[in-house]
Design a protein around this motif. Structure first.
Motif, PDB file in Angstrom:
ATOM      1  N   ARG A  97       0.842  -1.208   0.000  1.00 33.93           N
ATOM      2  CA  ARG A  97       0.000   0.000   0.000  1.00 33.93           C
ATOM      3  C   ARG A  97       0.873   1.253   0.000  1.00 33.93           C
ATOM      4  O   ARG A  97       0.535   2.265  -0.607  1.00 33.93           O
ATOM      5  CB  ARG A  97      -0.939  -0.022   1.210  1.00 33.93           C
ATOM      6  CG  ARG A  97      -1.956   1.110   1.207  1.00 33.93           C
ATOM      7  CD  ARG A  97      -2.983   0.949   2.300  1.00 33.93           C
ATOM      8  NE  ARG A  97      -2.405   1.108   3.622  1.00 33.93           N
ATOM      9  CZ  ARG A  97      -3.082   0.923   4.751  1.00 33.93           C
ATOM     10  NH1 ARG A  97      -4.366   0.576   4.721  1.00 33.93           N
ATOM     11  NH2 ARG A  97      -2.504   1.087   5.925  1.00 33.93           N
ATOM     12  N   ARG A 189     -13.656  14.701   2.608  1.00 31.70           N
ATOM     13  CA  ARG A 189     -12.264  14.307   2.795  1.00 31.70           C
ATOM     14  C   ARG A 189     -11.593  14.101   1.454  1.00 31.70           C
ATOM     15  O   ARG A 189     -10.447  14.477   1.249  1.00 31.70           O
ATOM     16  CB  ARG A 189     -12.242  13.011   3.621  1.00 31.70           C
ATOM     17  CG  ARG A 189     -10.883  12.395   3.793  1.00 31.70           C
ATOM     18  CD  ARG A 189     -10.990  11.073   4.532  1.00 31.70           C
ATOM     19  NE  ARG A 189      -9.692  10.438   4.566  1.00 31.70           N
ATOM     20  CZ  ARG A 189      -9.224   9.643   3.613  1.00 31.70           C
ATOM     21  NH1 ARG A 189      -9.967   9.361   2.565  1.00 31.70           N
ATOM     22  NH2 ARG A 189      -8.029   9.110   3.725  1.00 31.70           N
ATOM     23  N   LYS A 199      -2.408   6.715   1.319  1.00 25.52           N
ATOM     24  CA  LYS A 199      -2.140   7.183   2.676  1.00 25.52           C
ATOM     25  C   LYS A 199      -1.189   8.375   2.554  1.00 25.52           C
ATOM     26  O   LYS A 199       0.000   8.299   2.884  1.00 25.52           O
ATOM     27  CB  LYS A 199      -1.556   6.042   3.520  1.00 25.52           C
ATOM     28  CG  LYS A 199      -2.026   6.089   4.942  1.00 25.52           C
ATOM     29  CD  LYS A 199      -1.786   4.795   5.655  1.00 25.52           C
ATOM     30  CE  LYS A 199      -1.722   4.970   7.150  1.00 25.52           C
ATOM     31  NZ  LYS A 199      -2.939   5.476   7.779  1.00 25.52           N
ATOM     32  N   TYR A 204      -5.025  13.927   5.484  1.00 21.46           N
ATOM     33  CA  TYR A 204      -5.258  14.137   6.907  1.00 21.46           C
ATOM     34  C   TYR A 204      -5.400  15.635   7.186  1.00 21.46           C
ATOM     35  O   TYR A 204      -6.204  16.041   8.033  1.00 21.46           O
ATOM     36  CB  TYR A 204      -4.159  13.439   7.728  1.00 21.46           C
ATOM     37  CG  TYR A 204      -4.208  11.945   7.446  1.00 21.46           C
ATOM     38  CD1 TYR A 204      -4.976  11.117   8.243  1.00 21.46           C
ATOM     39  CD2 TYR A 204      -3.585  11.395   6.327  1.00 21.46           C
ATOM     40  CE1 TYR A 204      -5.094   9.759   7.954  1.00 21.46           C
ATOM     41  CE2 TYR A 204      -3.702  10.043   6.023  1.00 21.46           C
ATOM     42  CZ  TYR A 204      -4.456   9.235   6.836  1.00 21.46           C
ATOM     43  OH  TYR A 204      -4.588   7.900   6.534  1.00 21.46           O
ATOM     44  N   GLU A 235     -15.874   6.448   5.099  1.00 21.19           N
ATOM     45  CA  GLU A 235     -15.088   5.895   6.212  1.00 21.19           C
ATOM     46  C   GLU A 235     -15.123   6.876   7.380  1.00 21.19           C
ATOM     47  O   GLU A 235     -15.690   7.957   7.282  1.00 21.19           O
ATOM     48  CB  GLU A 235     -13.657   5.583   5.775  1.00 21.19           C
ATOM     49  CG  GLU A 235     -12.889   6.777   5.270  1.00 21.19           C
ATOM     50  CD  GLU A 235     -11.487   6.408   4.792  1.00 21.19           C
ATOM     51  OE1 GLU A 235     -10.892   5.465   5.328  1.00 21.19           O
ATOM     52  OE2 GLU A 235     -10.982   7.105   3.889  1.00 21.19           O
ATOM     53  N   GLY A 237     -12.790   8.952  10.268  1.00 23.39           N
ATOM     54  CA  GLY A 237     -11.482   9.350  10.804  1.00 23.39           C
ATOM     55  C   GLY A 237     -10.346   8.524  10.234  1.00 23.39           C
ATOM     56  O   GLY A 237     -10.046   8.608   9.043  1.00 23.39           O
ATOM     57  N   THR A 238      -9.725   7.706  11.062  1.00 23.14           N
ATOM     58  CA  THR A 238      -8.657   6.824  10.570  1.00 23.14           C
ATOM     59  C   THR A 238      -9.105   5.362  10.616  1.00 23.14           C
ATOM     60  O   THR A 238      -8.323   4.473  10.940  1.00 23.14           O
ATOM     61  CB  THR A 238      -7.379   7.016  11.408  1.00 23.14           C
ATOM     62  OG1 THR A 238      -7.717   6.790  12.768  1.00 23.14           O
ATOM     63  CG2 THR A 238      -6.809   8.401  11.261  1.00 23.14           C
ATOM     64  N   ASN A 240     -11.948   2.327   8.649  1.00 24.00           N
ATOM     65  CA  ASN A 240     -13.024   1.945   7.730  1.00 24.00           C
ATOM     66  C   ASN A 240     -14.260   1.643   8.568  1.00 24.00           C
ATOM     67  O   ASN A 240     -14.163   1.447   9.779  1.00 24.00           O
ATOM     68  CB  ASN A 240     -12.603   0.724   6.905  1.00 24.00           C
ATOM     69  CG  ASN A 240     -11.455   1.065   5.965  1.00 24.00           C
ATOM     70  OD1 ASN A 240     -10.319   0.669   6.200  1.00 24.00           O
ATOM     71  ND2 ASN A 240     -11.742   1.826   4.938  1.00 24.00           N
ATOM     72  N   GLY A 261      -8.211  -0.346   3.882  1.00 29.47           N
ATOM     73  CA  GLY A 261      -7.629  -0.714   5.176  1.00 29.47           C
ATOM     74  C   GLY A 261      -7.256  -2.195   5.228  1.00 29.47           C
ATOM     75  O   GLY A 261      -7.964  -3.060   4.694  1.00 29.47           O
ATOM     76  N   ILE A 262      -6.172  -2.460   5.916  1.00 29.83           N
ATOM     77  CA  ILE A 262      -5.711  -3.850   6.056  1.00 29.83           C
ATOM     78  C   ILE A 262      -6.549  -4.559   7.118  1.00 29.83           C
ATOM     79  O   ILE A 262      -6.860  -5.740   6.992  1.00 29.83           O
ATOM     80  CB  ILE A 262      -4.196  -3.850   6.332  1.00 29.83           C
ATOM     81  CG1 ILE A 262      -3.510  -3.420   5.032  1.00 29.83           C
ATOM     82  CG2 ILE A 262      -3.695  -5.212   6.803  1.00 29.83           C
ATOM     83  CD1 ILE A 262      -2.211  -2.752   5.179  1.00 29.83           C
ATOM     84  N   THR A 263      -6.981  -3.807   8.126  1.00 32.35           N
ATOM     85  CA  THR A 263      -7.897  -4.396   9.114  1.00 32.35           C
ATOM     86  C   THR A 263      -9.244  -4.671   8.439  1.00 32.35           C
ATOM     87  O   THR A 263      -9.860  -5.719   8.679  1.00 32.35           O
ATOM     88  CB  THR A 263      -8.074  -3.454  10.322  1.00 32.35           C
ATOM     89  OG1 THR A 263      -6.815  -2.850  10.613  1.00 32.35           O
ATOM     90  CG2 THR A 263      -8.577  -4.189  11.541  1.00 32.35           C
ATOM     91  N   GLY A 304      -9.356  -0.495  12.135  1.00 32.21           N
ATOM     92  CA  GLY A 304      -8.078   0.149  11.805  1.00 32.21           C
ATOM     93  C   GLY A 304      -6.972  -0.403  12.682  1.00 32.21           C
ATOM     94  O   GLY A 304      -7.253  -1.027  13.719  1.00 32.21           O
ATOM     95  N   THR A 305      -5.740  -0.157  12.286  1.00 33.58           N
ATOM     96  CA  THR A 305      -4.596  -0.708  13.007  1.00 33.58           C
ATOM     97  C   THR A 305      -4.557  -0.265  14.472  1.00 33.58           C
ATOM     98  O   THR A 305      -4.247  -1.056  15.352  1.00 33.58           O
ATOM     99  CB  THR A 305      -3.294  -0.279  12.298  1.00 33.58           C
ATOM    100  OG1 THR A 305      -3.333  -0.835  10.987  1.00 33.58           O
ATOM    101  CG2 THR A 305      -2.054  -0.760  13.020  1.00 33.58           C
TER     102      THR A 305
HETATM  103  C1  LIG Z   1      -8.121   7.224   6.569  1.00 33.53           C
HETATM  104  C2  LIG Z   1      -7.937   5.850   7.092  1.00 33.53           C
HETATM  105  N1  LIG Z   1      -8.861   4.917   6.821  1.00 33.53           N
HETATM  106  C3  LIG Z   1      -8.746   3.640   7.256  1.00 33.53           C
HETATM  107  C4  LIG Z   1      -7.663   3.250   8.012  1.00 33.53           C
HETATM  108  C5  LIG Z   1      -7.541   1.830   8.473  1.00 33.53           C
HETATM  109  O1  LIG Z   1      -6.518   1.179   7.763  1.00 33.53           O
HETATM  110  P1  LIG Z   1      -5.706  -0.031   8.411  1.00 33.53           P
HETATM  111  O2  LIG Z   1      -6.716  -1.052   8.766  1.00 33.53           O
HETATM  112  O3  LIG Z   1      -4.795  -0.494   7.317  1.00 33.53           O
HETATM  113  O4  LIG Z   1      -4.995   0.509   9.587  1.00 33.53           O
HETATM  114  C6  LIG Z   1      -6.674   4.200   8.346  1.00 33.53           C
HETATM  115  C7  LIG Z   1      -5.514   3.832   9.179  1.00 33.53           C
HETATM  116  O5  LIG Z   1      -4.510   3.465   8.673  1.00 33.53           O
HETATM  117  C8  LIG Z   1      -6.796   5.529   7.866  1.00 33.53           C
HETATM  118  O6  LIG Z   1      -5.867   6.456   8.146  1.00 33.53           O
END
Ligand SMILES: Cc1ncc(COP(=O)(O)O)c(C=O)c1O
Length: 359
Positions: A97, A189, A199, A204, A235, A237-238, A240, A261-263, A304-305
């Motif tokens: 990513r 956003r 990313k 942000y 989505e 903030g940070t 999904n 998102g990887i999560t 999210g992570t």
């Molecule tokens: C804007 C945004 N969306 C989603 C995620 C979730 O992604 P991940 O599950 O890879 O952490 C993040 C965090 O990294 C993020 O910054």
């Protein structure tokens, strides 16, 4: 360039950084003793891979990143196991990513394998920075910035790629607590075709004002809608976003304007593995409010992570608050959270081969 070119300079004992007490760790406050760096120049490609003591960077005030925001980053964690091993969770997806994000902002690609090997070396060197309590971890932040001093908009000819690491506390200190979110109606956003799928730091910056205004009104985060029609959920903030509607686990599809998102991907794979019905598709905010009114929306959570799973117990759209039915967090959020945490900590057998041991 290969890993045999990696030069390592260790910090002098007297210059070691202070390690936090578990209670003061927080998130992204303390940084470990060493960092990984490498440079890109037009004529040499990526070169100069090195691990050095953590230190401030020296940047020309005309460095292009400071003006045109050519910057991208990643975030993943090293998890301690009870038997003293160190695990990474799907790090290859973060590095792939990272390359996708870099490509989107015209930064030359990195060698993912080489960078992963260098990160493993870095973790081994700073091994004593990995906190050991349940839920704690060492957060890894690869970053790339355009360093060429130049005023004028075009891709830079010099870049710095670096990786820093931060010990982070358990996200949920007093249990798995739900958040309340505000559906954002004014600000956006990202638009399809924009940077949202990358990313990139610029995303942000674009999100700050909405989040601040929501926070002042008492909401933890904002839920973004699409930029064109302000109808489709994107989505939070940070994180999904996921909904349990009519017993199906539903999440917006990857349109390019939200982060893959990887999560998110792991949640979908795990839920399918458990035999749950999962749907990735356009989700309108009207569908969500209607399902909430009808009692068909039983759970809502972010992924999210940082938090893994963040349950939502209330959201607000057009000044109308909607409460999720008790109990929150619901069973799906709890099961996903417990299973992902157990895989990451090596307490549960990893049937998917998601974890990578640092040896
Ligand atoms: C804007 C945004 N969306 C989603 C995620 C979730 O992604 P991940 O599950 O890879 O952490 C993040 C965090 O990294 C993020 O910054």
């Amino acid at each position: 360039m290969d890993l045999s070119d990696l030069s390592i300079t260790l910090v002098k004992d007297a210059k070691r950084r202070r390690k936090p007490h578990p209670d003061e760790m927080g998130f992204g406050v303390f940084y470990s003793d060493h960092m990984f760096l490498m440079d890109w120049h037009e004529d040499r490609g990526w070169h100069g891979a090195r691990i050095e003591p953590y230190r401030p960077l020296t940047l020309d005030p005309a460095a292009m990143v400071l003006h045109y925001a050519q910057a991208a980053f990643e975030g993943f964690k090293a998890y301690p196991t009870k038997d003293g091993r160190i695990l990474l969770f799907r790090p290859e997806l973060n590095l792939s990513r990272m390359n996708d994000s870099m490509e989107r902002i015209c930064v030359p690609r990195i060698d993912e394998q080489l960078v992963l090997s260098a990160i493993k070396e870095l973790i081994k060197i700073d091994r004593d920075w990995i906190p050991t309590d349940r839920g704690q971890s060492l957060y890894i932040r690869p970053t790339v910035i355009a360093t060429e001093p130049h005023i004028g908009v075009r891709p830079a000819k010099h870049y710095l790629f670096y990786v820093i690491m931060s010990p982070v506390g358990a996200y949920y200190k007093e249990g798995f607590s739900p958040i309340k979110i505000l559906v954002e109606e004014n600000y956006v956003r990202s638009a399809v075709g924009g940077l949202g799928g990358a990313k990139a730091g610029a995303n942000y910056a674009a999100s700050l004002l909405a989040a601040e205004e929501a926070r002042r009104r008492g909401w933890t985060q904002v839920l973004w809608l699409d930029a064109t029609e302000r109808r489709y959920v994107e989505e939070v903030g940070t994180m999904n976003i996921f909904f349990m509607i009519d017993n199906a686990l539903v999440t917006p599809g990857l349109t390019g304007s939200l982060l893959p998102g990887i999560t998110r991907r792991s949640v979908l794979e795990l839920a399918s593995h458990w035999g749950m019905k999962t749907e990735q598709r356009p989700v309108t905010i009207d569908e969500v409010t209607q399902a909430a009114e009808d009692g068909r929306l039983t759970e809502m959570f972010g992924s999210g992570t940082a938090a893994i799973i963040s349950p939502v117990n209330e959201f607000c759209y057009k000044d109308v608050p909607y409460l999720l039915p008790a109990p929150q967090p619901g069973p799906v959020a709890v099961n996903l959270f417990e299973m992902l945490l157990a895989i990451q900590n090596g307490q549960q057998e990893d049937p998917f081969g998601w974890t990578v041991e640092v040896v």
